[in-house]
Enzyme design. Structure first.
Site, PDB file in Angstrom:
ATOM      1  N   CYS A 187      -9.301 -20.163 -16.602  1.00  0.00           N
ATOM      2  CA  CYS A 187      -8.363 -20.698 -15.619  1.00  0.00           C
ATOM      3  C   CYS A 187      -7.773 -22.019 -16.094  1.00  0.00           C
ATOM      4  CB  CYS A 187      -9.063 -20.874 -14.269  1.00  0.00           C
ATOM      5  SG  CYS A 187      -8.003 -21.546 -12.972  1.00  0.00           S
ATOM      6  N   CYS A 288     -13.288 -20.024  -9.527  1.00  0.00           N
ATOM      7  CA  CYS A 288     -12.075 -20.582  -8.946  1.00  0.00           C
ATOM      8  C   CYS A 288     -11.251 -19.576  -8.164  1.00  0.00           C
ATOM      9  CB  CYS A 288     -11.224 -21.215 -10.049  1.00  0.00           C
ATOM     10  SG  CYS A 288     -10.805 -20.114 -11.417  1.00  0.00           S
TER      11      CYS A 288
END
Length: 346
Positions: A187, A288
């Site tokens: 990410c 996330c």
């Protein structure tokens, strides 16, 4: 990745006195996000994004004495990772959480011109137990409230397609093959400081900032050919340099981490001093893009289950059964559900 013998259905374990620490292999990460060759990378950005402009000179607060900003007294150390001796145009990644909010306020207190960006990324619509709560709307509400306190503009950036292609679908295929890349490493490398960095490349921001617990030491202006160095933060419990460890020099040279000089306790104290709307908000946990969804549920939904047997590594003795090798990674201890441990996956 997990290690097997004879067939992928055999999961080998061994007892250990200390845990195995497993670093992600480098093959699954991009190391460089080049300058976009067309305007397509910014297609999902709002048309109202600010254009480039010059900043008027402002007095620089000395770092050897405490300074007051908006009736908040700040120790000079609070701003020491914010480049307070300069006047910069900074793009700040704002999640709605306490860490990124304090980072924004510190940069603002240091005299920089800030624009906040909220990244709206991939979500799983059919996980009703989670998405009926609309957590991204709550995050965005807090982000807007934090920006409104100091009149900082906020832009929402949609990176759903990029997130699915570069992180989520990649994770699914790698786990299906028995490899276990870290989603948060991906990410940071591919989205927060990848696709987003590409999208604002031509907007003339001096730096991009976030609320990560890490520090970047940049070379002086007359030594710009030297490398920027990623360093540990002051808080060794919250330190996030592991999740930033695959950033390239191209990416590192554009980053500021205002919280790198602070502990988590100090950040919480600053949130209270700034009277942030989210000052009492709990820290987010987990991967996330999943929020409250358990990672094992996510893996089961996309890959399924396949029963296999667990063997003790040295003796080959049968220990039990597992749901599928993609639920385990090297060094894993939790979730094995075996007596006589501790056991660790090898």
């Amino acid at each position: 990745m997990a290690k097997f013998i004879v067939s992928p259905n055999l999961l080998r374990l061994k007892p250990r006195l200390t845990p195995i620490v497993s670093l992600p292999s480098s093959h699954f990460l991009h190391y460089h996000f080049p300058k976009p060759t067309s305007s397509s990378s910014t297609a999902s950005l709002p048309q109202t994004l600010p254009t480039s402009y010059s900043l008027p000179p402002k007095p620089v607060s000395p770092l050897n004495t405490a300074a007051t900003f908006n009736n908040v007294i700040l120790d000079p150390r609070h701003l020491s990772c914010c480049m307070p001796d300069k006047r910069l145009k900074v793009a700040v990644l704002l999640s709605g959480g306490v860490d990124s909010s304090v980072a924004l306020r510190l940069l603002h207190a240091a005299g920089h011109s800030c624009t906040a960006f909220y990244l709206k990324i991939w979500f799983q619509e059919d996980f009703e137990n989670y998405w009926t709560e609309c957590p991204w709307e709550e995050d965005l509400k807090y982000a807007r409230a934090v920006c409104d306190q100091v009149d900082v503009p906020l832009q929402v950036v949609h990176l759903t397609d990029e997130y699915w292609k570069n992180v989520v679908s990649y994770i699914i295929e790698e786990y299906r093959c028995g490899r276990t890349p870290n989603p948060d490493v991906l990410c940071n490398t591919r989205i927060k400081f990848g696709a987003f960095m590409d999208a604002i490349y031509n907007m003339d921001y001096d730096y991009i900032a976030s609320g990560h617990y890490a520090n970047v030491v940049h070379p002086s202006a007359d030594q710009s050919n030297k490398a920027s160095i990623l360093e540990l933060s002051q808080d060794m419990v919250k330190d996030q340099t592991y999740f930033l460890s695959h950033l390239s020099q191209f990416q590192l040279k554009q980053l500021i981490f205002p919280l790198g000089c602070l502990s988590k306790d100090e950040v919480r104290q600053l949130a209270a001093k700034f009277d942030l709307p989210n000052k009492g908000r709990k820290d987010s946990q987990g991967i996330c893009f999943l929020g409250k969804i358990r990672f094992s549920d996510f893996v089961a939904r996309h890959i399924g289950e396949m029963e296999g047997i667990i063997l003790e590594a040295e003796t080959g003795d049968f220990l039990g059964k597992h749901r599928g090798f993609w639920f385990y990674t090297i060094g894993q201890r939790q979730g094995l559900r075996l007596p006589g441990g501790p056991w660790y996956a090898i």
